[in-house]
Write a protein that holds these residues in place. Sequence first.
Motif: not given
Length: 325
Positions: A189, A208, A210-212, A214-215
């Motif tokens: 992250r 991670e 959902d974070t991945a 988005a990013e």
Amino acid sequence: MALVVGVEISDGELARAVGTGFDEVAGLLDGAGIGYVVLGADRADGATESLSPAIAGTLFARRTRGLGIVAAASPQRDHPYNIARRLASLDHLAHGRAGWLALREDRSTTLGQVARGSWTGPEPLGAAPLADAVTAARALWRTWPIETLTGTDSFVRHADHTGQYSTTGPLNVPTTPQGEPVVWWRYERGDDPGHVGVADVAIVAPGEIDTARAELPESVHRHVRIDNADLAGHTGDRADVHGSALPGGPTLADLAARDDVHGVLIRLDLAALPDFAERTLPALAAAGLVRLRVSGGTSTLRDHLGIARRTEPDLSRHRLVFAAS
């Protein structure tokens, strides 16, 4: 979407298995239809018993026909030129089945120095230098098109990469059966998407995902890393295919239902490998959650993963190594 399956086995277990079953590991993985094996990942955690991932990968390549072989290496320890040469050689030996797990740090040895690195300082390598190393290696992999050996209009060119790992090249190994090895990245992250974007596959923790999503760029495939122990309830030809990938986390069915998850990387103890290969994996495949390699198939690792070779870096305007006649 059925998930590609990778297996990660610790260096320590492989080292202790030398002479006592090591030779059987590669064949068991290959025969089970597993997509790829990761060798040397725990060097980032300071493994005290460690085989050279590239040498172990060479042995695995000689004993398999379809299994992908991903060897870990860090530019903190080895210059990208050496990594590029080693991985390209492995890719040729494996007929296009090699990959590189790009590590920020190799803590398995101090190399006899106060600092842990040959090319960098004592601090862990950040995402930016690692991305530069991957870009440098990619440029080197493209300097010598294998087509030059068949008389086509291809030329050996200088890499001329400028950055932390500036290198002129060319590499002394031609392009490989899959063009170049596939590159894995351990996503953390806060990693800059542009840095992770130089890789083909990002290894993501279950928490991670959902974070991945988005990013990370869509071009980077995401493989979720889980423990075999978290695949609960394997009995006979029936597996609890809805068992949690992580206690309280997503299930395999959840992962397979997502369009942004392409594979699952399972950390596996050697003792659990026979049961996993003979009972659990067939049940997961029968449930449509994982995609195994075709029996007897010899496709490249890139083909099995469904990852096209990227266009950059483009060396078409770089300096020729040999003047055209």
